[in-house]
Motif scaffolding. Structure first.
Motif: not given
Length: 649
Positions: A603-606, A573-576
């Motif tokens: 995407h992070a929130a689903g 997630a951090k890299r993206a």
């Protein structure tokens, strides 16, 4: 397996051998055992060898001054024994037991007419000293790669991998905007393009020739998949024929003077190859598997079941659930942006296999030959609906419904109707293209910046599929989908993935299910012998029932994949976020910053599963950073110019 490199000058005179050596030795991983060079007036050929057959002989370049020929060759000829016998009957004498010499003598005897006689995987170059002409050839299915292009001074250069060409200081490095559109749509750059303008891949089943003074060469096709149906073929007859062809292909590909084994995923295709190997081998087959710390993606229980059933000598390695550390390594291995996430486990299984063997057989090609992908079933069903309704009705009605139906990545599959409605509004080629796209056309349009759209000038990756469909020997929806995969997905993704991952570890991988004679025969099968109801690869499974457990043959297909969606909400997630908001992707000017930010947040929130697009952008970011590194630029080319030369204006 080997690596080759060559330069044919646009003028007389001798070449700078230091450049040729750089082109050759940047591919050392493809052939760590031996190295050779041939330098003549106006030509230079370089070769790195991974010794597999006749270890003491077969060194390359193989040169016969009397015949006026020099050969460099990457691959294996599986029928070299029968070809040798045929040539010996014509009075030709041999000084080695290598397939390299057989190939040289076949070219000497028949020229390009020898190509239909060759069975194997190969890419090779022949220099005709008398005609001062070079010939480049690639195998029928594109198992082995071959890149070529011209330098700024007009010299022809070629190599097994793109990095071989980029080691030449005269090769320009301008990114091709059309290739980038292809990549964002498909996850790879399809033949004949490369990511760079002016550098091409020789398409599968093609050859070309060139000499100084001529215009750019045109690739000529010598083989294609016929798809001429045998409607009289009975199921029992087809099953028996398939077993025979598989055993013949496997037996011919088990010839090696070094340790040999197989990949075993626990799926139907790799299990079919291992079962056939077990039938023809007096010793237990060595098999290798990779497992995951994420249950939904781990097939090792089935691999172990097959290994026990076939009494193989089995090796297994597990990949941690957060093993996504290979991202930068893969950018260097593949030279072009490449976003098939199964490259990660493929790299690992090749790494494992190389500790035990030098040659491994794989099950690649089974899905394309026998309609194993789930998308074939959906495409066949949708094509049946499209055939019942005129496009004049389908396009406005289903197009409207598809636009207003909510996108529901979170919902059970039967409720995700938006994609199906949109597919019904398209014709068969566009619908299939959309089904295999990693990023939809609508999403790409929202992602691209205004200046990148101007650079594309209306080009769409769909034209790749249109072009192949226009030359297809069939219009049956299922068979056409297979044909399109054999021309795009198979060489561009599957075979590229395996070749680079295996060669990075100096491992030769052979693919019996892609013996071109088996592929030709499989293309004659009626669709009902490939896809029967919900069962894909029907005839292959029937043929294997005497050899493999039923729950292995008929279980739900998983595929060789990784939990990318979860990774992008976890360890990646951090890299993206950094890559898309502040990295090379954010700075290159190709994309709208607001859309990049939106993809990451959603995407992070689903809310949505953007994993395929995010991974494509992550791999593009790794590629862009890789080509900006000083070590990635060849002598005389400023590193900053590598990227800047390809920027939209």
């Amino acid at each position: 397996m080997c690596g080759l490199a060559g330069i044919v000058s646009s003028h007389h005179g001798y070449l700078d051998e230091r450049i040729l050596l750089a082109m050759r030795d940047v591919q050392r991983h493809r052939g760590p055992d031996e190295a050779g060079i041939y330098a003549g007036e106006g030509v230079g050929l370089g070769h790195r060898r991974l010794s597999i057959i006749d270890l003491a002989h077969g060194q390359q370049p193989m040169v016969d001054d009397k015949a006026g020929l020099a050969l460099i060759y990457n691959g294996e000829l599986y029928n070299f024994g029968s070809l040798r016998a045929e040539l010996e009957a014509l009075g030709i004498l041999f000084t080695s037991d290598s397939d390299t010499e057989v190939l040289l003598r076949a070219w000497q005897q028949w020229g390009e007419a020898c190509l239909p006689r060759l069975v194997g995987m190969f890419a090779f170059a022949v220099w005709d000293m008398r005609a001062r002409r070079v010939f480049l050839v690639r195998d029928q299915l594109g198992i082995k790669p071959l890149y070529y292009g011209f330098t700024s001074s007009g010299d022809l250069v070629f190599a097994s991998e793109l990095k071989g060409l980029l080691a030449h200081p005269g090769v320009e490095r301008q990114l091709d905007p059309q290739a980038l559109e292809d990549y964002l749509a498909l996850g790879y750059v399809p033949d004949p393009k490369s990511i760079y303008r002016g550098i091409s891949k020789l398409p599968p089943g093609h050859w070309l020739t060139w000499r100084a003074g001529e215009s750019a060469p045109t690739a000529r096709q010598y083989w294609d998949v016929p798809f001429k149906l045998d409607t009289q073929l009975a199921e029992g007859e087809a099953s028996a024929k398939l077993r025979m062809l598989l055993d013949e292909a496997v037996a011919s590909q088990m010839i090696a003077d070094v340790p040999l084994g197989a990949f075993l995923s626990g799926g139907v295709d790799s299990s079919a190859v291992v079962a056939s190997m077990s039938r023809v081998s007096a010793q237990p087959v060595r098999t290798c598997s990779i497992g995951f710390g994420h249950g939904g993606f781990d097939e090792t229980v089935y691999a172990r079941q097959v290994a026990r059933h076939l009494h193989t000598q089995h090796y297994e390695q597990r990949v941690d659930a957060d093993d996504c550390t290979l991202l930068d390594t893969l950018a260097a291995v593949y030279d072009e942006p490449f976003s098939d996430s199964s490259a990660l486990p493929t790299y690992r299984v090749c790494e494992l296999a190389r500790t035990q063997v030098t040659v491994a057989l794989s099950g690649d090609g089974g899905d394309e030959n026998f309609a194993g992908y789930r998308r074939y079933r959906l495409h066949a069903w949708e094509s049946g609906l499209r055939a019942r309704l005129p496009q004049s009705l389908r396009k406005p009605v289903f197009g409207l419904l598809g636009s207003i139906y909510p996108k529901a990545d979170w919902a059970p599959r039967p409720l995700r109707a938006r994609t199906t409605l949109q597919a019904l509004a398209r014709d068969n080629v566009e619908a299939y293209f959309h089904s295999v796209s990693t990023t939809s056309a609508a999403m790409r349009q929202r992602l691209y910046s205004a200046r990148f759209k101007r650079e594309l000038q209306g080009y769409s990756a769909l034209s790749v599929f249109r072009s192949h469909a226009n030359h297809a020997p069939t219009d049956d929806p299922l068979l056409l989908a297979q044909y399109l995969d054999l021309k795009t997905w198979l060489p561009g993704d599957i075979l590229t993935k395996v070749d680079r991952a295996s060669m990075a570890h100096s491992l030769e991988v052979r693919v019996p299910l892609l013996d071109h004679r088996l592929v030709e025969w499989a293309s004659t099968l009626p669709p009902t012998l490939k896809l029967r109801g919900s069962t894909g690869k029907y005839i292959l499974k029937k043929a294997l029932e005497p050899d493999l457990p039923r729950d292995v043959l008929y279980r739900t297909k998983m595929g060789f994949s990784v939990p990318m969606s979860a990774w992008l909400r976890g360890p990646l997630a951090k890299r993206a976020r950094e890559a898309l908001l502040t990295g090379a992707v954010a700075e290159c000017g190709y994309f709208e910053p607001s859309m990049l930010d939106r993809l990451v947040r959603e995407h992070a929130a689903g809310r949505y599963d953007h994993s395929a697009t995010l991974w494509s952008l992550l791999m593009l970011d790794a590629f862009l950073r890789h080509v900006q590194e000083p070590a990635a630029a060849a002598p005389g080319i400023p590193a900053a110019a590598v990227l800047a030369a390809g920027m939209p204006s």
